[in-house]
Design a protein around this motif. Structure first.
Motif, PDB file in Angstrom:
ATOM      1  N   GLY A  15       0.788  -1.220   0.000  1.00 38.88           N
ATOM      2  CA  GLY A  15       0.000   0.000   0.000  1.00 38.88           C
ATOM      3  C   GLY A  15       0.818   1.267   0.000  1.00 38.88           C
ATOM      4  N   TRP A  16       2.078   1.201  -0.385  1.00 36.32           N
ATOM      5  CA  TRP A  16       2.980   2.345  -0.262  1.00 36.32           C
ATOM      6  C   TRP A  16       3.250   3.095  -1.560  1.00 36.32           C
ATOM      7  N   SER A  17       2.653   2.706  -2.649  1.00 34.92           N
ATOM      8  CA  SER A  17       2.961   3.350  -3.933  1.00 34.92           C
ATOM      9  C   SER A  17       2.488   4.796  -3.991  1.00 34.92           C
ATOM     10  N   LYS A  18       1.499   5.161  -3.171  1.00 35.52           N
ATOM     11  CA  LYS A  18       0.986   6.535  -3.178  1.00 35.52           C
ATOM     12  C   LYS A  18       1.692   7.435  -2.165  1.00 35.52           C
ATOM     13  N   PHE A  19       2.659   6.890  -1.435  1.00 39.08           N
ATOM     14  CA  PHE A  19       3.378   7.689  -0.443  1.00 39.08           C
ATOM     15  C   PHE A  19       4.665   8.241  -1.032  1.00 39.08           C
ATOM     16  N   VAL A  20       5.035   9.442  -0.587  1.00 37.98           N
ATOM     17  CA  VAL A  20       6.194  10.132  -1.159  1.00 37.98           C
ATOM     18  C   VAL A  20       7.311  10.343  -0.147  1.00 37.98           C
ATOM     19  N   ASP A  21       7.056  10.126   1.133  1.00 36.12           N
ATOM     20  CA  ASP A  21       8.093  10.294   2.152  1.00 36.12           C
ATOM     21  C   ASP A  21       7.692   9.508   3.397  1.00 36.12           C
ATOM     22  N   HIS A  22       8.673   9.025   4.137  1.00 31.33           N
ATOM     23  CA  HIS A  22       8.365   8.360   5.399  1.00 31.33           C
ATOM     24  C   HIS A  22       9.575   8.427   6.314  1.00 31.33           C
ATOM     25  N   GLU A  23       9.320   8.328   7.628  1.00 29.95           N
ATOM     26  CA  GLU A  23      10.397   8.368   8.613  1.00 29.95           C
ATOM     27  C   GLU A  23       9.984   7.650   9.882  1.00 29.95           C
ATOM     28  N   THR A  24      10.973   7.105  10.574  1.00 23.99           N
ATOM     29  CA  THR A  24      10.770   6.398  11.830  1.00 23.99           C
ATOM     30  C   THR A  24      11.267   7.269  12.977  1.00 23.99           C
ATOM     31  N   SER A  25      10.468   7.372  14.049  1.00 23.26           N
ATOM     32  CA  SER A  25      10.882   8.085  15.257  1.00 23.26           C
ATOM     33  C   SER A  25      10.799   7.136  16.438  1.00 23.26           C
ATOM     34  N   THR A  26      11.951   6.835  17.042  1.00 23.12           N
ATOM     35  CA  THR A  26      11.995   5.997  18.239  1.00 23.12           C
ATOM     36  C   THR A  26      12.552   6.832  19.376  1.00 23.12           C
ATOM     37  N   PHE A  27      11.730   7.047  20.396  1.00 17.53           N
ATOM     38  CA  PHE A  27      12.123   7.895  21.528  1.00 17.53           C
ATOM     39  C   PHE A  27      12.488   7.022  22.717  1.00 17.53           C
ATOM     40  N   ASN A  28      13.664   7.271  23.268  1.00 16.66           N
ATOM     41  CA  ASN A  28      14.218   6.397  24.294  1.00 16.66           C
ATOM     42  C   ASN A  28      13.914   6.893  25.707  1.00 16.66           C
ATOM     43  N   ASP A  29      12.644   7.209  25.993  1.00 18.98           N
ATOM     44  CA  ASP A  29      12.313   7.627  27.355  1.00 18.98           C
ATOM     45  C   ASP A  29      12.309   6.439  28.308  1.00 18.98           C
ATOM     46  N   ASP A  30      12.036   5.240  27.781  1.00 14.11           N
ATOM     47  CA  ASP A  30      12.088   4.014  28.565  1.00 14.11           C
ATOM     48  C   ASP A  30      12.943   3.017  27.787  1.00 14.11           C
ATOM     49  N   PRO A  31      14.187   2.793  28.191  1.00 17.92           N
ATOM     50  CA  PRO A  31      15.089   1.939  27.407  1.00 17.92           C
ATOM     51  C   PRO A  31      14.547   0.540  27.153  1.00 17.92           C
ATOM     52  N   THR A  32      13.674   0.032  28.043  1.00 18.33           N
ATOM     53  CA  THR A  32      13.156  -1.319  27.852  1.00 18.33           C
ATOM     54  C   THR A  32      11.984  -1.359  26.872  1.00 18.33           C
ATOM     55  N   HIS A  33      11.247  -0.235  26.757  1.00 17.65           N
ATOM     56  CA  HIS A  33      10.115  -0.175  25.838  1.00 17.65           C
ATOM     57  C   HIS A  33      10.065   1.203  25.166  1.00 17.65           C
TER      58      HIS A  33
END
Length: 304
Positions: free
Chosen positions: A129-147
């Motif tokens: 389902g990604w053919s209509k998308f033009v940009d993407h990014e992942t954000s992982t915030f380390n406020d809790d190192p275990t989760h």
């Protein structure tokens, strides 16, 4: 390393996947209150021939040796890259991130030996389902190192910005969307905080904005103008942290195959300090550029 002619499987994606910055945008910059001159960015790319590259860019401006992992993908196959986590291992190094090939997104893990040769490559299918998308990014915030909390953002070609929560087991859950971003040409993550994520975006008309996205299901972005003009020349913006002061940004003009480097103070609308460091040596004409990020526990972005 064989090209990824046949590509594999993992978890199902969430239902409903769902300028001139002229190449001299220094006209829009100021020298006041700039971050320290020692900031650097680990810039990655995927070439038209399917190679993955790694190059360290600094505020001199200078560009280090461009290391290349050849033939990692089929020629012209990769449409989009999110940032890749890069970390040393006893055997060499490990890289992992999300790529879109055709209509499908994959999580890709790569192991390299100390000479830079691929010893293991594991692409796992997330979903279509990604053919209509033009940009993407992942954000992982380390406020809790275990989760740590992980969000995936993606901009669809009609200007709707989507967000998903990615669970510890890899399952995705839709977590809001917002229209109104059809004029965005490129966007790059500059802040990760407990209460929000912030992107820096340039528009086709040349304006530069921050897009702050609060951490709640309503997903009502706060859009703030940083500059009114001169940023339209960049097809891609790639940002990284610059200590606890601000952000280092590379703007890439694919028409001239040129890159320009800037440092930003903490984002504060039109008061934001921007220092132009000039043209980065080298040629920058690859289809896809992205950031090589450090491990999550040490990847802090303080752009706003």
């Amino acid at each position: 390393m064989r090209k990824l002619h046949t590509i594999l499987t993992m978890v199902a994606a969430a239902a409903g996947m769902v300028a001139a910055a002229t190449t001299t945008a220094t006209a829009a910059t100021t020298a006041a209150a700039s971050p320290a001159a020692g900031c650097a960015l680990n810039l990655g790319s995927v070439t038209a021939g399917g190679d993955q590259t790694f190059q360290r860019v600094t505020t001199t401006p200078s560009a280090g040796t461009r290391s290349v992992v050849p033939n990692l993908y089929s020629d012209g196959a990769v449409r989009m890259n999110a940032s890749f986590v890069n970390e040393p291992t006893a055997a060499g190094s490990s890289r992992s991130g999300r790529v879109v090939i055709g209509d499908t997104m994959y999580q890709h893990w790569i192991e390299l030996d100390k000479s830079g040769k691929v010893t293991e490559s594991q692409p796992a299918r997330i979903g279509g389902g990604w053919s209509k998308f033009v940009d993407h990014e992942t954000s992982t915030f380390n406020d809790d190192p275990t989760h740590p909390r992980t969000y995936e953002y993606a901009l669809r070609s009609d200007g709707v910005l989507f967000r998903w929560v990615v669970g510890d087991t890899g399952a995705w859950k839709a977590y809001g969307s917002a229209p109104g971003f059809a004029s965005v040409k490129s966007m790059t993550l500059i802040s990760k905080a407990a209460a929000y994520d912030t992107f820096l975006a340039n528009t086709r008309g040349g304006a530069l904005y921050t897009i702050r996205i609060p951490v709640n299901t309503a997903m009502k972005p706060v859009v703030t103008k940083v500059r009114a003009a001169t940023w339209q020349g960049f097809e891609t913006l790639v940002a990284g942290g610059c200590g606890n002061y601000g952000t280092v940004v590379v703007g890439i003009d694919k028409e001239t195959k040129s890159a320009y480097l800037y440092t930003f103070g903490h984002a504060d609308g039109v008061k934001t300090s921007i220092t132009g460091h000039g043209k980065v040596p080298g040629t920058f004409g690859d289809p896809n550029y992205f950031r090589f990020a450090p491990p999550v526990k040490s990847d802090w972005l303080f752009g706003e």
